[in-house]
Design a protein around this motif. Sequence first.
Motif, PDB file in Angstrom:
ATOM      1  N   PRO A  38       0.194  -1.312   0.047  1.00 61.03           N
ATOM      2  CA  PRO A  38       0.073   0.344   0.090  1.00 61.03           C
ATOM      3  C   PRO A  38       0.840   1.318  -0.194  1.00 61.03           C
ATOM      4  O   PRO A  38      -0.116   2.028   0.011  1.00 61.03           O
ATOM      5  N   PHE A  39       2.361   1.548   0.204  1.00 57.67           N
ATOM      6  CA  PHE A  39       3.203   2.782   0.495  1.00 57.67           C
ATOM      7  C   PHE A  39       4.344   2.420  -1.015  1.00 57.67           C
ATOM      8  O   PHE A  39       4.086   1.157  -1.107  1.00 57.67           O
ATOM      9  N   ASN A  40       5.138   3.071  -1.374  1.00 62.18           N
ATOM     10  CA  ASN A  40       6.007   3.061  -1.904  1.00 62.18           C
ATOM     11  C   ASN A  40       7.355   2.450  -1.332  1.00 62.18           C
ATOM     12  O   ASN A  40       7.870   3.210  -0.354  1.00 62.18           O
ATOM     13  N   ALA A  41       7.455   1.565  -2.142  1.00 55.15           N
ATOM     14  CA  ALA A  41       8.698   0.789  -1.039  1.00 55.15           C
ATOM     15  C   ALA A  41      10.094   1.176  -1.839  1.00 55.15           C
ATOM     16  O   ALA A  41      10.306   1.502  -2.651  1.00 55.15           O
ATOM     17  N   THR A  42      10.945   0.811  -1.272  1.00 50.51           N
ATOM     18  CA  THR A  42      12.498   1.066  -1.863  1.00 50.51           C
ATOM     19  C   THR A  42      12.660  -0.537  -0.759  1.00 50.51           C
ATOM     20  O   THR A  42      12.570  -0.636   0.141  1.00 50.51           O
ATOM     21  N   ILE A  43      13.733  -0.970  -1.547  1.00 54.28           N
ATOM     22  CA  ILE A  43      14.457  -1.814  -0.937  1.00 54.28           C
ATOM     23  C   ILE A  43      15.964  -1.838  -0.844  1.00 54.28           C
ATOM     24  O   ILE A  43      16.314  -0.469  -1.116  1.00 54.28           O
ATOM     25  N   GLU A  44      16.979  -2.735  -0.558  1.00 53.56           N
ATOM     26  CA  GLU A  44      18.152  -2.357  -0.484  1.00 53.56           C
ATOM     27  C   GLU A  44      18.744  -3.086  -2.113  1.00 53.56           C
ATOM     28  O   GLU A  44      19.315  -4.575  -1.874  1.00 53.56           O
ATOM     29  N   GLU A  45      18.688  -2.691  -2.812  1.00 56.29           N
ATOM     30  CA  GLU A  45      19.133  -2.942  -4.320  1.00 56.29           C
ATOM     31  C   GLU A  45      20.022  -3.242  -4.564  1.00 56.29           C
ATOM     32  O   GLU A  45      20.418  -3.947  -5.430  1.00 56.29           O
ATOM     33  N   GLY A  46      21.551  -3.121  -4.159  1.00 53.04           N
ATOM     34  CA  GLY A  46      22.905  -3.264  -3.905  1.00 53.04           C
ATOM     35  C   GLY A  46      23.118  -4.960  -4.352  1.00 53.04           C
ATOM     36  O   GLY A  46      23.861  -5.241  -5.033  1.00 53.04           O
ATOM     37  N   LYS A  47      22.738  -5.213  -2.969  1.00 57.77           N
ATOM     38  CA  LYS A  47      23.229  -6.806  -3.059  1.00 57.77           C
ATOM     39  C   LYS A  47      21.834  -7.721  -3.820  1.00 57.77           C
ATOM     40  O   LYS A  47      22.166  -9.274  -3.783  1.00 57.77           O
ATOM     41  N   ASN A  48      21.052  -7.084  -4.227  1.00 56.35           N
ATOM     42  CA  ASN A  48      19.724  -7.963  -4.863  1.00 56.35           C
ATOM     43  C   ASN A  48      19.498  -7.529  -6.155  1.00 56.35           C
ATOM     44  O   ASN A  48      18.322  -7.927  -7.420  1.00 56.35           O
ATOM     45  N   LYS A  49      20.221  -6.275  -6.706  1.00 57.66           N
ATOM     46  CA  LYS A  49      20.258  -5.904  -8.305  1.00 57.66           C
ATOM     47  C   LYS A  49      19.462  -6.237  -9.489  1.00 57.66           C
ATOM     48  O   LYS A  49      18.950  -5.630 -10.393  1.00 57.66           O
ATOM     49  N   ASP A  50      19.933  -8.072  -9.441  1.00 54.20           N
ATOM     50  CA  ASP A  50      20.190  -8.600 -10.501  1.00 54.20           C
ATOM     51  C   ASP A  50      19.243  -9.702 -10.416  1.00 54.20           C
ATOM     52  O   ASP A  50      18.726 -10.035 -11.534  1.00 54.20           O
ATOM     53  N   LEU A  51      18.065  -9.381  -9.035  1.00 59.00           N
ATOM     54  CA  LEU A  51      16.864 -10.539  -8.831  1.00 59.00           C
ATOM     55  C   LEU A  51      15.838  -9.379  -8.440  1.00 59.00           C
ATOM     56  O   LEU A  51      15.241 -10.120  -9.366  1.00 59.00           O
ATOM     57  N   ILE A  52      15.875  -8.354  -8.085  1.00 62.74           N
ATOM     58  CA  ILE A  52      14.435  -7.890  -7.522  1.00 62.74           C
ATOM     59  C   ILE A  52      14.917  -6.526  -7.827  1.00 62.74           C
ATOM     60  O   ILE A  52      15.592  -5.861  -7.710  1.00 62.74           O
ATOM     61  N   GLU A  53      13.853  -6.371  -8.328  1.00 63.88           N
ATOM     62  CA  GLU A  53      13.528  -4.404  -8.496  1.00 63.88           C
ATOM     63  C   GLU A  53      12.160  -3.820  -7.896  1.00 63.88           C
ATOM     64  O   GLU A  53      11.447  -4.479  -8.077  1.00 63.88           O
ATOM     65  N   ALA A  54      12.358  -2.760  -6.959  1.00 65.21           N
ATOM     66  CA  ALA A  54      11.281  -2.645  -6.655  1.00 65.21           C
ATOM     67  C   ALA A  54       9.908  -0.601  -7.430  1.00 65.21           C
ATOM     68  O   ALA A  54      11.279   0.034  -8.243  1.00 65.21           O
ATOM     69  N   HIS A  55       9.221  -1.016  -8.202  1.00 71.10           N
ATOM     70  CA  HIS A  55       8.701   0.108  -8.590  1.00 71.10           C
ATOM     71  C   HIS A  55       7.632   0.326  -8.341  1.00 71.10           C
ATOM     72  O   HIS A  55       6.671  -0.048  -7.860  1.00 71.10           O
ATOM     73  N   SER A  56       7.433   2.052  -7.819  1.00 72.70           N
ATOM     74  CA  SER A  56       6.622   2.586  -6.592  1.00 72.70           C
ATOM     75  C   SER A  56       5.992   1.831  -6.284  1.00 72.70           C
ATOM     76  O   SER A  56       7.039   1.225  -4.848  1.00 72.70           O
ATOM     77  N   ASN A  57       4.887   1.124  -5.696  1.00 73.81           N
ATOM     78  CA  ASN A  57       4.865   0.111  -4.544  1.00 73.81           C
ATOM     79  C   ASN A  57       4.332  -1.016  -4.911  1.00 73.81           C
ATOM     80  O   ASN A  57       3.811  -2.329  -4.470  1.00 73.81           O
ATOM     81  N   GLN A  58       5.408  -1.580  -6.491  1.00 77.08           N
ATOM     82  CA  GLN A  58       5.266  -2.697  -6.142  1.00 77.08           C
ATOM     83  C   GLN A  58       6.775  -3.434  -6.100  1.00 77.08           C
ATOM     84  O   GLN A  58       7.339  -2.881  -6.279  1.00 77.08           O
ATOM     85  N   ILE A  59       7.211  -4.679  -6.019  1.00 76.66           N
ATOM     86  CA  ILE A  59       8.427  -5.333  -6.597  1.00 76.66           C
ATOM     87  C   ILE A  59       8.676  -6.669  -6.584  1.00 76.66           C
ATOM     88  O   ILE A  59       7.334  -7.951  -6.881  1.00 76.66           O
ATOM     89  N   VAL A  60       8.982  -6.589  -8.219  1.00 82.86           N
ATOM     90  CA  VAL A  60       8.961  -7.704  -8.918  1.00 82.86           C
ATOM     91  C   VAL A  60      10.338  -8.682  -8.739  1.00 82.86           C
ATOM     92  O   VAL A  60      11.821  -8.076  -9.084  1.00 82.86           O
ATOM     93  N   PHE A  61      10.236  -9.519  -9.856  1.00 81.65           N
ATOM     94  CA  PHE A  61      11.878 -10.514  -9.981  1.00 81.65           C
ATOM     95  C   PHE A  61      12.129 -10.136 -11.664  1.00 81.65           C
ATOM     96  O   PHE A  61      11.211 -10.435 -12.109  1.00 81.65           O
ATOM     97  N   LEU A  62      13.455  -9.610 -11.719  1.00 87.21           N
ATOM     98  CA  LEU A  62      14.081  -9.556 -12.435  1.00 87.21           C
ATOM     99  C   LEU A  62      14.537 -11.188 -13.281  1.00 87.21           C
ATOM    100  O   LEU A  62      14.749 -10.904 -14.497  1.00 87.21           O
ATOM    101  N   LYS A  63      14.374 -11.852 -12.712  1.00 84.71           N
ATOM    102  CA  LYS A  63      14.291 -13.382 -13.467  1.00 84.71           C
ATOM    103  C   LYS A  63      14.037 -14.115 -12.206  1.00 84.71           C
ATOM    104  O   LYS A  63      13.262 -14.186 -10.746  1.00 84.71           O
ATOM    105  N   THR A  64      14.189 -15.559 -12.566  1.00 79.21           N
ATOM    106  CA  THR A  64      13.421 -16.636 -11.971  1.00 79.21           C
ATOM    107  C   THR A  64      14.925 -16.957 -10.912  1.00 79.21           C
ATOM    108  O   THR A  64      15.993 -17.399 -11.779  1.00 79.21           O
TER     109      THR A  64
END
Length: 336
Positions: free
Chosen positions: A229-255
């Motif tokens: 329900p909120f604009n999410a921020t994540i620790e992108e450094g160690k997860n940069k090739d795996l997940i991303e946060a876009h506004s209020n969603q977190i998506v996986f970049l690969k399986t």
Amino acid sequence: MRQKLLVGLVALLMSASRAWSAPPQAEITNGILNLRVYLPDAEKGFYRGTRFDWAGVVADLRYAGRSYYGPWFSRTDPNIKDFVYDGSDIVAGPCSAITGPVEEFAPALGFDEAKSGGHFIKIGVGVLLKPDDEKYGAFRMYQLVDGGRRTVKRGQGFIEFRQEVEDPSSGYGYIYTKTLRLTKGQPEMVIEHTLKNIGRLPIRGNTYNHNFLVLENESPGPAYTITLPFNATIEEGKNKDLIEAHSNQIVFLKTLHGKDRVFTGIEGFGTTSADYNVRIEDKNVRAGLVISGDHPLSKMALWSIRSVLAAEPFIDFSIDSGSEASWKIRYEYYTF
């Protein structure tokens, strides 16, 4: 001689059958959801680690032909700390080998104050023995001194777990009641909690649900979306090739596969319970769930490997002697 051998073989098979018998468990249903739960048992229980709450460990939940929970590991090994990869296997240690929505309480009450050989308490587990002066370790197995008095009640569409623990030597004690209730006529499960402080010292800390989601055994990947329900921020450094946060969603970049591992804190939530609302959806399985709580978030994390996705919402509690706290977590399951 032949008959004796046959008798011996039958006895051996019966003995092996008893050794491999399923751990104590119970099933409940509301006609829409079918829930199977492991029961607390110090000798035969599915989970006997000293990290997670023993009550209400969900073995499986089925809705509309989909299975939402189950083991995320292939086998267990008492010599493993957390988990390791062994070829195609995921091997979990005794404190991590658990399934479904499960809860952990922190800190371990009285650990820092106890001397070697003294007692401390882990809520949901019981009174434990402090073996030495090392720092507390969540993945370390501690000796269970007293699991308290436990009762289990089951009725139409619900199962209730109650544990009473009191340890005068540490000054802590509690009555913990946890009920898994399937809402009549709806694909919804509600986990209700009450924690009463019956010790002389206050109980302060936090609790979170690990929410081990194993939806149809599909590996987390681009088909999954986590919506908040909120604009999410994540620790992108160690997860940069795996997940991303876009506004209020977190998506996986690969399986996720092999030894891929996602672990991140999630920030951006506010101070009301409205932000304790997590929607997880899998477009391949065409199913999802919404996890919501009635308390404000104090912290949130996301952990995932190839076999499981775990959104972890935390809440804080502060309970003076003689007082109690209550909270609920609601799970709404759906297909599309």
